[in-house]
Design an enzyme around this catalytic site. Structure first.
Site, mmCIF file in Angstrom:
data_model
loop_
_atom_site.group_PDB
_atom_site.id
_atom_site.type_symbol
_atom_site.label_atom_id
_atom_site.label_comp_id
_atom_site.label_asym_id
_atom_site.label_seq_id
_atom_site.Cartn_x
_atom_site.Cartn_y
_atom_site.Cartn_z
ATOM 1 N N ASP A 2 0.844 -1.188 0.000
ATOM 2 C CA ASP A 2 0.000 0.000 0.000
ATOM 3 C C ASP A 2 0.889 1.251 0.000
ATOM 4 O O ASP A 2 2.048 1.202 0.423
ATOM 5 C CB ASP A 2 -0.894 0.022 1.249
ATOM 6 C CG ASP A 2 -1.853 -1.160 1.277
ATOM 7 O OD1 ASP A 2 -2.141 -1.717 0.204
ATOM 8 O OD2 ASP A 2 -2.307 -1.511 2.383
HETATM 9 N N1 URA Z 1 -1.118 -5.939 3.928
HETATM 10 C C1 URA Z 1 -1.668 -4.688 3.906
HETATM 11 O O1 URA Z 1 -2.729 -4.454 4.462
HETATM 12 N N2 URA Z 1 -1.002 -3.751 3.238
HETATM 13 C C2 URA Z 1 0.187 -3.952 2.618
HETATM 14 O O2 URA Z 1 0.758 -3.028 2.040
HETATM 15 C C3 URA Z 1 0.733 -5.247 2.658
HETATM 16 C C4 URA Z 1 0.056 -6.221 3.335
#
Ligand code: URA
Length: 237
Positions: free
Chosen positions: A107
């Site tokens: 993310d």
């Molecule tokens: N899980 C999440 O919620 N976000 C990420 O970036 C990676 C794993």
């Protein structure tokens, strides 16, 4: 065996040398193939068996590039983005090469280990949920971990679609833990903790397939994988 134009080979292996610079160096007599001076940029060579020198230095051959980046918050795991900085734009010029892409997405607000490569096969292997490749994260939470969190995650959390694979939680403090997951569903870790009525306030990926994020890399910095790291990743632990 794969063959490639000499100028293309040189610019793909030496990111500082553009295709046109390679062409003029070759025409200027600065290049040799198997010990003989060559002035034709369009000459087809076999990268695996021919030995190329430019300005007296061997041009080593690496079929694929494997880069470890410590992603900062705010950068996006994409090859292009109209608005935000991409992880590819963070790479220093000597690590840029056509065909590179991030193998998997973190993310925008997640930090840590992003693997950048031009090896589609390896990326597929790491990303396919069928292969159960472990990815380990450091997680900081808004509220203290519930007593049953490790047990619930070990059973496989139900996120609505299909059930998650068992995940391993290691508590560090009341609001901090490491979590190892073996797939990569959309916002998976945030949703796993949301299912326990908690909230992730900081998330950092610290390893992929047993390869640890180099603690010497500051956020935004990148380096190529070492031979051992490459081997561990290719063996798909
Ligand atoms: N899980 C999440 O919620 N976000 C990420 O970036 C990676 C794993």
């Amino acid at each position: 065996m794969e063959v490639q134009r000499l100028d293309k080979f040189i610019s793909s292996q030496l990111p500082d040398v553009s295709r046109s610079a390679a062409r003029s160096l070759i025409r200027g007599g600065k290049c040799s193939v198997n010990g003989r001076c060559v002035r034709t940029p369009e000459l087809k060579i076999s990268p695996e068996s021919d030995s190329v020198e430019l300005c007296g230095k061997t041009v080593g051959y690496k079929k694929h590039l494997y880069i470890m980046l410590n992603k900062p918050a705010g950068a996006v795991c994409a090859t292009r983005d109209g608005l935000s900085e991409t992880v590819l734009q963070l790479l220093p010029p000597d690590l840029r090469r056509p065909g590179l892409f991030p193998a998997g997405r973190l993310d925008k607000d997640t930090v840590g280990f992003v693997l950048i490569t031009d090896d589609g096969e390896l990326a597929h292997r790491i990303l396919s949920p069928k292969n159960h490749v472990p990815k380990r994260y450091f997680v900081r939470l808004k509220s203290p971990l519930s007593e049953d969190a490790a047990f619930v995650f070990e059973q496989g959390v139900d996120l609505g679609e299909e059930k998650c694979l068992p995940a391993v939680l290691q508590k560090v403090s009341p609001t901090e833990c490491y979590l190892t997951i073996r797939e990569g569903k959309y916002h998976q870790i945030k949703r796993m903790f949301a299912s326990l009525e908690n909230k992730v306030t900081y998330l950092k990926r610290v390893s992929i397939a047993g390869v640890e994020l180099d603690p010497e890399l500051f956020e935004g910095q990148a380096r190529q994988l070492t031979a051992d790291e490459e081997k561990a990743l290719l063996s798909g632990k």
